[in-house]
Design an enzyme around this catalytic site. Structure first.
Site, PDB file in Angstrom:
ATOM      1  N   LYS A 186     -10.295  -8.025   6.486  1.00 10.10           N
ATOM      2  CA  LYS A 186      -9.433  -7.631   7.599  1.00 10.10           C
ATOM      3  C   LYS A 186     -10.009  -8.262   8.859  1.00 10.10           C
ATOM      4  O   LYS A 186     -11.117  -7.903   9.288  1.00 10.10           O
ATOM      5  CB  LYS A 186      -9.411  -6.112   7.785  1.00 10.10           C
ATOM      6  CG  LYS A 186      -8.682  -5.356   6.687  1.00 10.10           C
ATOM      7  CD  LYS A 186      -8.748  -3.859   6.954  1.00 10.10           C
ATOM      8  CE  LYS A 186      -8.008  -3.098   5.863  1.00 10.10           C
ATOM      9  NZ  LYS A 186      -8.201  -1.634   6.034  1.00 10.10           N
ATOM     10  N   SER A 212       0.853  -1.194   0.000  1.00 13.74           N
ATOM     11  CA  SER A 212       0.000   0.000   0.000  1.00 13.74           C
ATOM     12  C   SER A 212       0.887   1.241   0.000  1.00 13.74           C
ATOM     13  O   SER A 212       1.768   1.374   0.858  1.00 13.74           O
ATOM     14  CB  SER A 212      -0.885  -0.001   1.248  1.00 13.74           C
ATOM     15  OG  SER A 212      -1.729   1.128   1.241  1.00 13.74           O
ATOM     16  N   GLU A 233     -11.070   0.522  -4.186  1.00 13.86           N
ATOM     17  CA  GLU A 233     -11.434   0.090  -2.831  1.00 13.86           C
ATOM     18  C   GLU A 233     -12.186   1.193  -2.102  1.00 13.86           C
ATOM     19  O   GLU A 233     -11.716   2.345  -2.054  1.00 13.86           O
ATOM     20  CB  GLU A 233     -10.154  -0.266  -2.071  1.00 13.86           C
ATOM     21  CG  GLU A 233     -10.316  -0.954  -0.763  1.00 13.86           C
ATOM     22  CD  GLU A 233      -8.966  -1.290  -0.131  1.00 13.86           C
ATOM     23  OE1 GLU A 233      -7.933  -1.304  -0.837  1.00 13.86           O
ATOM     24  OE2 GLU A 233      -8.946  -1.514   1.094  1.00 13.86           O
ATOM     25  N   ASP A 258      -7.234   2.859  -3.384  1.00 15.07           N
ATOM     26  CA  ASP A 258      -8.029   2.799  -2.166  1.00 15.07           C
ATOM     27  C   ASP A 258      -8.383   4.217  -1.743  1.00 15.07           C
ATOM     28  O   ASP A 258      -7.503   5.032  -1.480  1.00 15.07           O
ATOM     29  CB  ASP A 258      -7.230   2.107  -1.040  1.00 15.07           C
ATOM     30  CG  ASP A 258      -8.073   1.912   0.216  1.00 15.07           C
ATOM     31  OD1 ASP A 258      -7.553   1.319   1.175  1.00 15.07           O
ATOM     32  OD2 ASP A 258      -9.254   2.325   0.222  1.00 15.07           O
ATOM     33  N   ASP A 273     -14.104  -2.518   1.811  1.00 17.05           N
ATOM     34  CA  ASP A 273     -13.227  -2.707   2.967  1.00 17.05           C
ATOM     35  C   ASP A 273     -14.049  -2.314   4.198  1.00 17.05           C
ATOM     36  O   ASP A 273     -14.681  -3.164   4.825  1.00 17.05           O
ATOM     37  CB  ASP A 273     -11.970  -1.832   2.782  1.00 17.05           C
ATOM     38  CG  ASP A 273     -11.074  -1.768   4.016  1.00 17.05           C
ATOM     39  OD1 ASP A 273      -9.972  -1.194   3.914  1.00 17.05           O
ATOM     40  OD2 ASP A 273     -11.462  -2.281   5.073  1.00 17.05           O
ATOM     41  N   GLY A 294      -4.622  -4.855   5.340  1.00 18.11           N
ATOM     42  CA  GLY A 294      -3.654  -4.622   6.404  1.00 18.11           C
ATOM     43  C   GLY A 294      -4.029  -3.426   7.257  1.00 18.11           C
ATOM     44  O   GLY A 294      -4.712  -2.520   6.780  1.00 18.11           O
ATOM     45  N   ASN A 332     -10.614   4.984   0.829  1.00 22.35           N
ATOM     46  CA  ASN A 332     -11.022   5.100   2.243  1.00 22.35           C
ATOM     47  C   ASN A 332     -12.210   6.049   2.401  1.00 22.35           C
ATOM     48  O   ASN A 332     -12.149   7.016   3.187  1.00 22.35           O
ATOM     49  CB  ASN A 332      -9.850   5.567   3.127  1.00 22.35           C
ATOM     50  CG  ASN A 332      -8.811   4.487   3.332  1.00 22.35           C
ATOM     51  OD1 ASN A 332      -7.720   4.560   2.805  1.00 22.35           O
ATOM     52  ND2 ASN A 332      -9.147   3.447   4.098  1.00 22.35           N
ATOM     53  N   LYS A 367      -0.831  -0.750  -4.568  1.00 23.05           N
ATOM     54  CA  LYS A 367      -2.099  -0.083  -4.222  1.00 23.05           C
ATOM     55  C   LYS A 367      -1.774   1.370  -3.916  1.00 23.05           C
ATOM     56  O   LYS A 367      -0.890   1.636  -3.092  1.00 23.05           O
ATOM     57  CB  LYS A 367      -2.711  -0.774  -3.010  1.00 23.05           C
ATOM     58  CG  LYS A 367      -3.792   0.012  -2.281  1.00 23.05           C
ATOM     59  CD  LYS A 367      -4.530  -0.896  -1.297  1.00 23.05           C
ATOM     60  CE  LYS A 367      -4.770  -0.192   0.022  1.00 23.05           C
ATOM     61  NZ  LYS A 367      -5.569  -1.039   0.936  1.00 23.05           N
ATOM     62  N   LYS A 411      -3.130   4.919  -2.477  1.00 20.69           N
ATOM     63  CA  LYS A 411      -4.159   5.661  -1.751  1.00 20.69           C
ATOM     64  C   LYS A 411      -4.560   6.852  -2.607  1.00 20.69           C
ATOM     65  O   LYS A 411      -3.698   7.516  -3.201  1.00 20.69           O
ATOM     66  CB  LYS A 411      -3.608   6.151  -0.405  1.00 20.69           C
ATOM     67  CG  LYS A 411      -3.360   5.044   0.589  1.00 20.69           C
ATOM     68  CD  LYS A 411      -4.657   4.428   1.050  1.00 20.69           C
ATOM     69  CE  LYS A 411      -4.411   3.438   2.162  1.00 20.69           C
ATOM     70  NZ  LYS A 411      -5.660   2.837   2.652  1.00 20.69           N
TER      71      LYS A 411
END
Ligand SMILES: CSCC[C@@H](NC(=O)CCC(=O)O)C(=O)O
Ligand SMILES: [Mg+2]
Length: 368
Positions: free
Chosen positions: A263, A135, A214, A189, A239, A291, A191, A161, A163
């Protein structure tokens, strides 16, 4: 078996470099370790909550409080505590999945060590090593990003990956593709940083052949993800939204995700993580192991989990050195893009006492 007591340790470990995501930047990892002591021996658990409730609603001070005042006393009062009984014994307490997961992990580790059985064997492992992704945080410039990505590819990571967040999404993806080509396994990702109104922007990622995007939207916005899936071509992976096997089944049936990031801490433990794996497998949905910047303890358990058959995509099971100069266990070192699945009893690793004491900021014993 009666639980004799539990030691809670707060540890604080510096990261090798600041790690920036859409919800903030962290330069160290503060986390809670749990050591469960039983008549048959002891085991370790790792709570993956963050210092503040920025990734999800849990955070370390709350996890410590609920463990000390509710979860551990409930297990101490029980006549017979086995790993499979932890979730039912704690079911009356709402939420607190990361705190519960840490406790279950410690009891499971103690139980498996006593029976000379590995996490991998218990969970249903079919491989002795797993392919590892990495990541990459949001960077201060594109050149810096390209240097970091190049370094990880040189180290052998099989998947990158990135962010992303509004203002750092299409351009970094385009530049990574331009520099490293179309064959690199690449995903992003968010978030939860976007809304459904950003669908046209997120659709601009479609030409780059990403494995997945993600958690683009809010944790609770499952229907929003189902609608977004109709407007973009990149497969959606959830996620934060997937808090249980039932949540996974519902999200899949609603068309909210085509891939799931598992996770264990987020779903309440490794036994529920296996149930999420099984539900996804039943629906033909690929999974990979996420992770939470774990120490070698959580990393060992994650690598074991990632070796189950449904984990067909490289996970965020990177080497210890991705985040830590010194891990509290023997470090996990990448070999040809893979990490070996621990084969020893329980987690297969234990904290190195001197190193653990160096990063311990608080310790407490709850029990007889
Ligand atoms: C502080 S970031 C933790 C959550 C994040 N985790 C990662 O990006 C992977 C971190 C790791 O490799 O442990 C995610 O949303 O997937
Ligand atoms: Mg994520």
């Amino acid at each position: 078996m009666k639980l004799s007591g539990v030691e809670l340790r707060r540890v604080r470990m510096p990261l090798v470099a600041p790690f920036r995501t859409s919800f903030g930047t962290q330069s160290e990892r503060e986390l809670l370790l749990v050591r469960a002591v039983t008549p048959a021996g002891e085991g370790w658990g790792e709570c993956v909550a963050m210092e503040a409730p920025l990734y999800s609603s849990e955070y370390n001070d709350a996890a410590e409080h609920v463990l000390r005042n509710h979860l551990i006393p409930a297990l101490l009062a029980a006549e017979d505590v086995t790993a499979h009984k932890v979730t039912p014994l704690l079911a009356k307490f709402k939420g607190q999945r990361m705190a519960k997961g840490a406790l279950e992990m410690a009891v499971l580790d103690a139980e498996l060590r006593a029976h000379d059985r590995s996490f991998a064997a218990e969970l249903g492992s079919t491989r002795d090593s797993v392919a590892c992704g990495v990541s990459v945080g949001i960077m201060d410039s594109i050149p810096h990003l390209l240097d970091v990505v190049g370094g990880y590819l040189d180290e052998g990571y099989v998947r990158i990956k990135l962010k992303i967040e509004p203002g750092w999404d299409v351009e970094p993806v385009r530049r990574v593709r331009e520099r490293f080509g179309d064959d690199v396994l690449l995903q992003v990702d968010a978030n939860t940083a976007y809304t459904l109104d950003d669908a046209p922007l997120l659709a601009r990622l479609d030409p780059f052949g990403l494995l997945l995007i993600e958690q683009p939207l809010e944790e609770e916005d499952v229907l929003g993800h189902a609608e977004l899936a109709k407007r973009i071509r990149t497969p959606i992976c959830l996620d934060e939204s997937i808090v249980s096997a039932k949540a996974a089944a519902d999200a899949i049936k609603l068309g909210a995700c085509q891939i799931v990031n598992i996770k264990p801490g987020r779903v309440g433990g490794y036994l529920e993580a296996r149930r999420v794996h099984d539900v996804c497998a039943a629906h033909g949905v690929a999974v990979w192991c996420g992770g939470m910047i774990e120490t070698g303890l959580g990393r060992a358990a994650n690598v074991a989990l990632a070796s189950l058959p449904g984990f067909t995509l490289p996970g965020d099971t990177s080497a210890s050195g991705r985040f830590y100069r010194t891990d509290i266990t023997e470090p996990f070192v990448l070999n040809a893009g893979h990490l070996p699945v621990p084969a020893g009893p329980g987690l297969g690793v234990t904290p190195i006492p001197g190193l653990l004491d160096e990063v311990t900021t608080e310790k407490a014993w709850i029990g007889s």
